[in-house]
Design a protein around this motif. Structure first.
Motif, mmCIF file in Angstrom:
data_model
loop_
_atom_site.group_PDB
_atom_site.id
_atom_site.type_symbol
_atom_site.label_atom_id
_atom_site.label_comp_id
_atom_site.label_asym_id
_atom_site.label_seq_id
_atom_site.Cartn_x
_atom_site.Cartn_y
_atom_site.Cartn_z
ATOM 1 N N SER A 1 10.772 8.496 57.366
ATOM 2 C CA SER A 1 11.648 7.221 56.948
ATOM 3 C C SER A 1 12.666 7.117 57.894
ATOM 4 C CB SER A 1 12.262 7.046 55.616
ATOM 5 O OG SER A 1 13.091 8.414 55.522
ATOM 6 N N ILE A 2 13.159 6.165 58.108
ATOM 7 C CA ILE A 2 14.256 5.805 59.233
ATOM 8 C C ILE A 2 15.775 6.704 58.883
ATOM 9 C CG2 ILE A 2 15.986 4.215 60.027
ATOM 10 C CD1 ILE A 2 14.037 2.011 59.780
ATOM 11 N N GLN A 3 15.810 6.812 57.514
ATOM 12 C CA GLN A 3 16.797 7.716 56.866
ATOM 13 C C GLN A 3 16.727 9.219 57.482
ATOM 14 O OE1 GLN A 3 15.116 5.479 55.156
ATOM 15 N NE2 GLN A 3 16.524 4.063 54.065
ATOM 16 N N ASP A 4 15.572 9.536 57.400
ATOM 17 C CA ASP A 4 15.112 11.185 57.815
ATOM 18 C C ASP A 4 14.982 11.425 59.131
ATOM 19 O OD1 ASP A 4 15.151 11.801 55.055
ATOM 20 O OD2 ASP A 4 12.968 11.348 54.747
ATOM 21 N N LEU A 5 15.095 10.437 60.155
ATOM 22 C CA LEU A 5 14.930 10.580 61.501
ATOM 23 C C LEU A 5 15.958 11.698 62.059
ATOM 24 C CD1 LEU A 5 14.593 7.008 63.093
ATOM 25 C CD2 LEU A 5 13.239 8.658 63.371
ATOM 26 N N PRO A 6 17.136 11.990 61.375
ATOM 27 C CA PRO A 6 17.661 13.060 62.220
ATOM 28 C C PRO A 6 16.856 14.547 61.934
ATOM 29 C CG PRO A 6 19.436 11.684 60.893
ATOM 30 C CD PRO A 6 17.933 11.082 60.758
ATOM 31 N N VAL A 7 16.085 14.646 61.079
ATOM 32 C CA VAL A 7 15.362 15.943 60.814
ATOM 33 C C VAL A 7 14.499 16.039 61.817
ATOM 34 C CG1 VAL A 7 14.077 17.137 59.258
ATOM 35 C CG2 VAL A 7 15.750 15.515 58.385
#
Length: 255
Positions: A101-107
């Motif tokens: 997801s976009i929210q999990d991009l930092p991972v």
């Protein structure tokens, strides 16, 4: 409300969105805006993030120009279709696929980008403003943000024109949700306020399908398509037509 995945709908999505008269107009309008943005960024290979990019229609076009693209999507089916098309076009070395997801991009994704795309995603998000604010952290100073979103004002206007008054009284919420009908359309005035808060001046804005959806004779969408496309491109950035677009495309810069 939760964010939406298109698992199980990838082929239908590709056919309905891009292989129709409305899809061809969308492609033409958005691509013209992107070409303007690419010219501003200069004649060099760019690092591009396509967030929630599905099977990567624009990611593939950008990679074919020599740019390096990271494409993320929540749907594994969409990415499988993307992988197949990317291989056929011999663009594998230019496009990195990320299942998240976009929210999990930092991972999964690090660094900054010259251009960030977020097309037809906002209207499927539970928290659109918060999600977009996080996404902009990936944009370099001087970089460009390409945002395409489902226009709530145009949805309201079309509902008024066709006399769908019960739908309007229900707050533009359908009793039975269609799988490809966005659940959270946004009013342009609200999105403009977000960009202003974030210090993101607009480079250009276009309405996508400012004529197509309002044509009295639907067969003319196909019979008169070449003329229709010409008129869409002529009026899509002019007031008052720009805000009649079923979608709005904004290109904003990061100071």
């Amino acid at each position: 409300m939760s964010d939406h995945s298109f698992d199980g709908l990838s082929e239908k999505f590709a056919q309905n969105i891009y292989a129709t008269s409305k899809g061809k107009i969308r492609t033409a309008v958005v691509w013209r805006d992107l070409e303007q943005g690419l010219a501003q960024l200069g004649d060099r290979p760019l690092r591009i993030l396509d967030a929630g990019g599905g099977f990567g229609f624009f990611a593939q076009k950008l990679a074919a120009l020599g740019h390096d693209v990271t494409l993320c999507d929540l749907s594994a089916d969409m990415l499988a279709l993307a992988k197949e098309q990317i291989a056929e076009k011999k663009l594998t070395d230019r496009i990195r696929l990320v299942h998240c997801s976009i929210q999990d991009l930092p991972v999964h994704v690090h660094g900054s980008f010259d251009l960030v795309l977020c097309h037809a995603v906002v209207e499927w998000l539970a928290e659109p403003k918060q999600t977009l604010a996080g996404l902009l952290n990936y944009l370099k100073p001087g970089g460009l943000f390409s945002l395409l979103f489902y226009n709530r004002d145009a949805l309201l206007f079309q509902s008024l024109v066709v006399g769908n008054f019960d739908y309007i009284r229900a707050g533009l919420v359908k009793k039975r949700q269609q799988k490809l009908t966005p659940t959270n359309p946004q009013a342009p005035a609200d999105v403009y306020k977000w960009l202003e808060e974030w210090g993101m001046p607009l480079l250009c804005r276009s309405g996508v399908r400012v004529i197509h959806d309002y044509m009295r004779h639907k067969e003319d969408q196909h019979k008169k398509f070449s003329d229709l496309l010409e008129m869409e491109l002529r009026y899509c950035q002019q007031e008052p037509f720009v805000h009649l677009g079923r979608y709005m495309h904004l290109l904003a810069s990061k100071p």
